[in-house]
Design a protein around this motif. Structure first.
Motif, PDB file in Angstrom:
ATOM      1  N   GLN A  10      -9.260  15.100  -2.098  1.00  0.00           N
ATOM      2  CA  GLN A  10      -8.090  14.414  -1.534  1.00  0.00           C
ATOM      3  C   GLN A  10      -6.793  15.097  -1.941  1.00  0.00           C
ATOM      4  OE1 GLN A  10      -8.191  10.250  -2.495  1.00  0.00           O
ATOM      5  NE2 GLN A  10     -10.222   9.956  -1.611  1.00  0.00           N
ATOM      6  N   ASN A  13      -6.449  18.377  -0.105  1.00  0.00           N
ATOM      7  CA  ASN A  13      -6.092  18.115   1.286  1.00  0.00           C
ATOM      8  C   ASN A  13      -4.601  17.818   1.412  1.00  0.00           C
ATOM      9  OD1 ASN A  13      -6.593  17.681   4.082  1.00  0.00           O
ATOM     10  ND2 ASN A  13      -6.651  15.480   3.715  1.00  0.00           N
ATOM     11  N   ARG A  14      -4.085  16.989   0.525  1.00  0.00           N
ATOM     12  CA  ARG A  14      -2.658  16.665   0.558  1.00  0.00           C
ATOM     13  C   ARG A  14      -1.795  17.895   0.284  1.00  0.00           C
ATOM     14  NH1 ARG A  14      -3.390  10.966  -2.525  1.00  0.00           N
ATOM     15  NH2 ARG A  14      -3.767   9.728  -0.669  1.00  0.00           N
ATOM     16  N   ARG A  17      -1.801  20.141   3.307  1.00  0.00           N
ATOM     17  CA  ARG A  17      -0.939  19.559   4.330  1.00  0.00           C
ATOM     18  C   ARG A  17       0.525  19.839   3.997  1.00  0.00           C
ATOM     19  NH1 ARG A  17      -2.109  13.998   4.127  1.00  0.00           N
ATOM     20  NH2 ARG A  17      -4.103  14.574   5.026  1.00  0.00           N
ATOM     21  N   ALA A  48       4.378  14.210   0.667  1.00  0.00           N
ATOM     22  CA  ALA A  48       3.013  14.709   0.488  1.00  0.00           C
ATOM     23  C   ALA A  48       2.808  15.216  -0.937  1.00  0.00           C
ATOM     24  CB  ALA A  48       2.714  15.813   1.502  1.00  0.00           C
ATOM     25  N   ARG A  51       2.609  12.196  -3.306  1.00  0.00           N
ATOM     26  CA  ARG A  51       1.304  11.528  -3.211  1.00  0.00           C
ATOM     27  C   ARG A  51       0.225  12.320  -3.949  1.00  0.00           C
ATOM     28  NH1 ARG A  51       0.027   7.727   1.093  1.00  0.00           N
ATOM     29  NH2 ARG A  51       1.968   6.887   1.893  1.00  0.00           N
ATOM     30  N   ALA A  52       0.269  13.630  -3.825  1.00  0.00           N
ATOM     31  CA  ALA A  52      -0.700  14.462  -4.544  1.00  0.00           C
ATOM     32  C   ALA A  52      -0.505  14.304  -6.054  1.00  0.00           C
ATOM     33  CB  ALA A  52      -0.557  15.929  -4.129  1.00  0.00           C
ATOM     34  N   LYS A  55      -1.755  10.932  -7.237  1.00  0.00           N
ATOM     35  CA  LYS A  55      -3.228  10.909  -7.218  1.00  0.00           C
ATOM     36  C   LYS A  55      -3.778  11.626  -8.449  1.00  0.00           C
ATOM     37  CE  LYS A  55      -7.179  10.111  -5.156  1.00  0.00           C
ATOM     38  NZ  LYS A  55      -7.653   8.753  -4.933  1.00  0.00           N
TER      39      LYS A  55
END
Length: 90
Positions: A10, A13-14, A17, A48, A51-52, A55
């Protein structure tokens, strides 16, 4: 984040992106696009990345707490260290 393959996927992926969005921002600037469009896209990149980062910190916190519970030892990171990590993202 060692051992949590789903969380790692995840985060990657972030980050990918965000990398694509950042390339888009660079291209927009080179093309002389409207400032509003550039800032909007740059805000998406920033979100983004945030959020990474959250996480990564959340996954580390969970692994730290689970590891401490399973071993009966103190968590690898203190509360102050965890707070510092969260604040670094703000």
């Amino acid at each position: 984040m060692v051992g949590d393959d789903d969380a790692i996927a995840q985060v990657l992926n972030r980050l990918r992106r965000a990398q694509g969005q950042l390339a888009g921002v660079i291209s927009m600037i080179e093309q002389g696009r409207d400032c509003k469009d550039i800032v909007t896209q740059l805000a998406a990149v920033s979100k983004a990345l945030d959020r990474a980062g959250f996480k990564i910190v959340a996954t580390g916190l969970r692994e730290c707490m689970i590891g401490a519970e399973n071993s009966g030892s103190e968590p690898a990171l203190s509360q102050a260290e965890l707070e510092k990590l969260f604040l670094a993202l703000a």
